[in-house]
Design an enzyme around this catalytic site. Structure first.
Site, PDB file in Angstrom:
ATOM      1  N   PHE A   1      54.934   6.127   9.962  1.00 19.90           N
ATOM      2  CA  PHE A   1      54.472   4.932  10.669  1.00 19.90           C
ATOM      3  C   PHE A   1      52.960   4.756  10.556  1.00 19.90           C
ATOM      4  O   PHE A   1      52.459   3.702  10.119  1.00 19.90           O
ATOM      5  CB  PHE A   1      54.924   5.068  12.124  1.00 19.90           C
ATOM      6  CG  PHE A   1      54.278   4.153  13.118  1.00 19.90           C
ATOM      7  CD1 PHE A   1      54.067   2.822  12.839  1.00 19.90           C
ATOM      8  CD2 PHE A   1      53.918   4.641  14.373  1.00 19.90           C
ATOM      9  CE1 PHE A   1      53.491   1.976  13.784  1.00 19.90           C
ATOM     10  CE2 PHE A   1      53.346   3.811  15.316  1.00 19.90           C
ATOM     11  CZ  PHE A   1      53.128   2.483  15.022  1.00 19.90           C
TER      12      PHE A   1
ATOM     13  N   ASP B   1      54.120  14.186   1.390  1.00 22.00           N
ATOM     14  CA  ASP B   1      55.093  13.980   2.463  1.00 22.00           C
ATOM     15  C   ASP B   1      56.390  14.687   2.101  1.00 22.00           C
ATOM     16  O   ASP B   1      56.855  14.607   0.963  1.00 22.00           O
ATOM     17  CB  ASP B   1      55.345  12.477   2.645  1.00 22.00           C
ATOM     18  CG  ASP B   1      55.915  12.130   4.006  1.00 22.00           C
ATOM     19  OD1 ASP B   1      56.949  12.718   4.377  1.00 22.00           O
ATOM     20  OD2 ASP B   1      55.337  11.266   4.688  1.00 22.00           O
TER      21      ASP B   1
ATOM     22  N   THR C   1      60.776  12.362   7.917  1.00 15.69           N
ATOM     23  CA  THR C   1      60.769  11.169   8.779  1.00 15.69           C
ATOM     24  C   THR C   1      60.602   9.900   7.958  1.00 15.69           C
ATOM     25  O   THR C   1      61.488   9.066   7.876  1.00 15.69           O
ATOM     26  CB  THR C   1      59.659  11.275   9.832  1.00 15.69           C
ATOM     27  OG1 THR C   1      59.839  12.466  10.595  1.00 15.69           O
ATOM     28  CG2 THR C   1      59.704  10.074  10.771  1.00 15.69           C
ATOM     29  N   GLY C   2      59.439   9.742   7.340  1.00 16.04           N
ATOM     30  CA  GLY C   2      59.217   8.584   6.494  1.00 16.04           C
ATOM     31  C   GLY C   2      59.952   8.720   5.175  1.00 16.04           C
ATOM     32  O   GLY C   2      60.394   9.808   4.787  1.00 16.04           O
TER      33      GLY C   2
ATOM     34  N   ASP D   1      55.726  19.971   0.841  1.00 17.67           N
ATOM     35  CA  ASP D   1      55.576  20.391   2.233  1.00 17.67           C
ATOM     36  C   ASP D   1      54.230  21.048   2.467  1.00 17.67           C
ATOM     37  O   ASP D   1      53.796  21.896   1.666  1.00 17.67           O
ATOM     38  CB  ASP D   1      56.705  21.364   2.597  1.00 17.67           C
ATOM     39  CG  ASP D   1      56.952  21.444   4.087  1.00 17.67           C
ATOM     40  OD1 ASP D   1      56.037  21.851   4.827  1.00 17.67           O
ATOM     41  OD2 ASP D   1      58.077  21.103   4.515  1.00 17.67           O
ATOM     42  N   ILE D   2      53.581  20.684   3.578  1.00 12.70           N
ATOM     43  CA  ILE D   2      52.273  21.265   3.900  1.00 12.70           C
ATOM     44  C   ILE D   2      52.373  22.743   4.260  1.00 12.70           C
ATOM     45  O   ILE D   2      51.352  23.435   4.310  1.00 12.70           O
ATOM     46  CB  ILE D   2      51.600  20.505   5.065  1.00 12.70           C
ATOM     47  CG1 ILE D   2      52.483  20.531   6.327  1.00 12.70           C
ATOM     48  CG2 ILE D   2      51.250  19.087   4.650  1.00 12.70           C
ATOM     49  CD1 ILE D   2      51.821  19.960   7.556  1.00 12.70           C
TER      50      ILE D   2
ATOM     51  N   ALA E   1      50.492  14.583   8.788  1.00 10.55           N
ATOM     52  CA  ALA E   1      51.791  15.264   8.781  1.00 10.55           C
ATOM     53  C   ALA E   1      51.874  16.252   9.932  1.00 10.55           C
ATOM     54  O   ALA E   1      50.937  17.015  10.190  1.00 10.55           O
ATOM     55  CB  ALA E   1      51.998  15.990   7.458  1.00 10.55           C
TER      56      ALA E   1
ATOM     57  N   TYR F   1      54.183  21.732  21.626  1.00 10.50           N
ATOM     58  CA  TYR F   1      53.498  20.720  20.821  1.00 10.50           C
ATOM     59  C   TYR F   1      52.019  20.644  21.188  1.00 10.50           C
ATOM     60  O   TYR F   1      51.144  20.615  20.304  1.00 10.50           O
ATOM     61  CB  TYR F   1      54.169  19.362  21.029  1.00 10.50           C
ATOM     62  CG  TYR F   1      53.473  18.214  20.343  1.00 10.50           C
ATOM     63  CD1 TYR F   1      53.445  18.131  18.960  1.00 10.50           C
ATOM     64  CD2 TYR F   1      52.857  17.200  21.080  1.00 10.50           C
ATOM     65  CE1 TYR F   1      52.811  17.076  18.327  1.00 10.50           C
ATOM     66  CE2 TYR F   1      52.234  16.144  20.451  1.00 10.50           C
ATOM     67  CZ  TYR F   1      52.215  16.082  19.073  1.00 10.50           C
ATOM     68  OH  TYR F   1      51.577  15.033  18.444  1.00 10.50           O
TER      69      TYR F   1
ATOM     70  N   ASN G   1      49.675   6.977  23.024  1.00  6.25           N
ATOM     71  CA  ASN G   1      51.064   6.713  22.626  1.00  6.25           C
ATOM     72  C   ASN G   1      51.084   5.487  21.716  1.00  6.25           C
ATOM     73  O   ASN G   1      51.068   4.352  22.183  1.00  6.25           O
ATOM     74  CB  ASN G   1      51.943   6.485  23.867  1.00  6.25           C
ATOM     75  CG  ASN G   1      52.341   7.788  24.514  1.00  6.25           C
ATOM     76  OD1 ASN G   1      51.476   8.547  24.948  1.00  6.25           O
ATOM     77  ND2 ASN G   1      53.627   8.066  24.571  1.00  6.25           N
TER      78      ASN G   1
END
Length: 326
Positions: free
Chosen positions: A14, A36, A40-41, A72-73, A93, A159, A188
């Site tokens: 997003f 990425d 998700t994306g 992948d990171i 990410a 998180y 948010n």
């Protein structure tokens, strides 16, 4: 700051697609690598805003335009390889949200701590000058708002702890290695292109349009600071342009809104379009804080940034986007 050569992690998401859209329209012929893992994306999300090429592990040469790298990171070799020749890393990410971090704290740590360390090391060893880190208000934890940058952090969720660790590493890499790190604590965030997000505004709109019941955790009196995507993207671009590092900024509106209040605003906006929204309350969620809104005076003073989009207007724009997708 030279914005010609960028590496954006999580760039199919997003925020990433919104940022790339802005950069392609405001800067002449940039080089943007998107790293990425596509959890998700998706490539389809990226294709909505631009054409792009793809890269493999044997192709690290910079190419004009946008190049997608599916990897992948958490892989140190990958991050090291694709940071070559880059002027700025925008590290979006992450394993996002309180809920997933409570369900799987180890995965949250691997993505958000190890992944961030990998990106910082890749930046250090490849001579990258600028590093923008996507954080949130979660590191502050259960404190008396408004949240500001000097509050002692007391994260409530895994998180929040993982994002706090990322901020700590950014601080260390600036002070020890001289990388111009900037941590942006997002409010948010909501708006167009948020179709995969599970946060409040996107989730409620998506559930209502699908004829599902909209669930509010707890009694709905918990508060959040809701920030429209275009305002956030402006902050990201300003952070890239400024010639300093080692700073953290709250990027939000400074306005405290209850989740119940926002749900009612969405319900009314949908009702004007003949769409019914049904709300029910469920048990409070582990790791959630009760109140959260930010003091953004530092961002105004040092970045020259202020939010511009009112919540009511932003919700209208977001609903129109979701309707256009259907």
């Amino acid at each position: 700051m030279n914005l010609l050569n960028l590496l954006i992690t999580g760039g199919c998401g997003f925020i990433g697609t919104s940022l790339i859209h802005r950069l392609l329209h405001s800067h002449s012929n940039p080089t943007i690598r998107v790293l990425d893992n596509l959890v998700t994306g998706t490539p389809c999300d990226l294709s909505e805003i631009t054409r792009f090429g793809t890269a493999t592990s044997v192709d690290c040469h910079l190419k004009r335009g946008v190049t997608l790298i599916q990897d992948d990171i958490r892989d140190q070799d990958t991050t090291m390889y694709y940071a070559q020749g880059v002027d700025c890393v925008v590290h979006l990410a992450a394993n996002t949200g309180v809920g997933p971090s409570v369900e799987n704290p180890r995965l949250d740590m691997e993505c958000n701590v190890l992944g961030t360390l990998n990106m910082l090391e890749a930046a250090r060893l490849n001579g990258v000058k600028k590093f923008i880190f996507a954080s949130s208000g979660a590191p502050a934890g259960e404190v008396e708002p408004p949240i500001h940058e000097e509050l002692p952090p007391h994260p409530v969720s895994p998180y929040g702890a993982s994002k706090l660790a990322g901020e700590g590493y950014c601080s260390a890499y600036f002070r020890t290695f001289g990388i111009e790190t900037v941590c942006l604590r997002f409010g948010n965030v909501y708006g167009p292109r948020s179709k995969h997000k599970s946060s409040v505004v996107a989730k409620f709109i998506r559930q209502a349009l699908n004829g599902e019941v909209c669930e509010i955790f707890g009694d709905g009196t918990q508060t959040r600071d809701f920030l429209y995507i275009d305002d956030l993207v402006r902050a990201l671009v300003l952070a890239m342009d400024k010639d300093f590092g080692g700073e953290t900024f709250q990027i939000a509106t400074g306005l405290e809104r209850t989740v119940g209040e926002v749900a009612e605003m969405i319900a009314q906006a949908l009702g004007r379009r003949g769409i019914k929204m049904t709300i029910k309350h469920t048990q409070p969620r582990l790791g959630d804080v009760k109140r959260n809104f930010a003091d953004t005076s530092k961002a105004k003073r040092m970045l020259g940034w202020e939010p511009e989009v009112e919540l009511e207007d932003g919700i209208e724009r977001t609903i129109e986007y979701f309707l256009s997708q259907k």
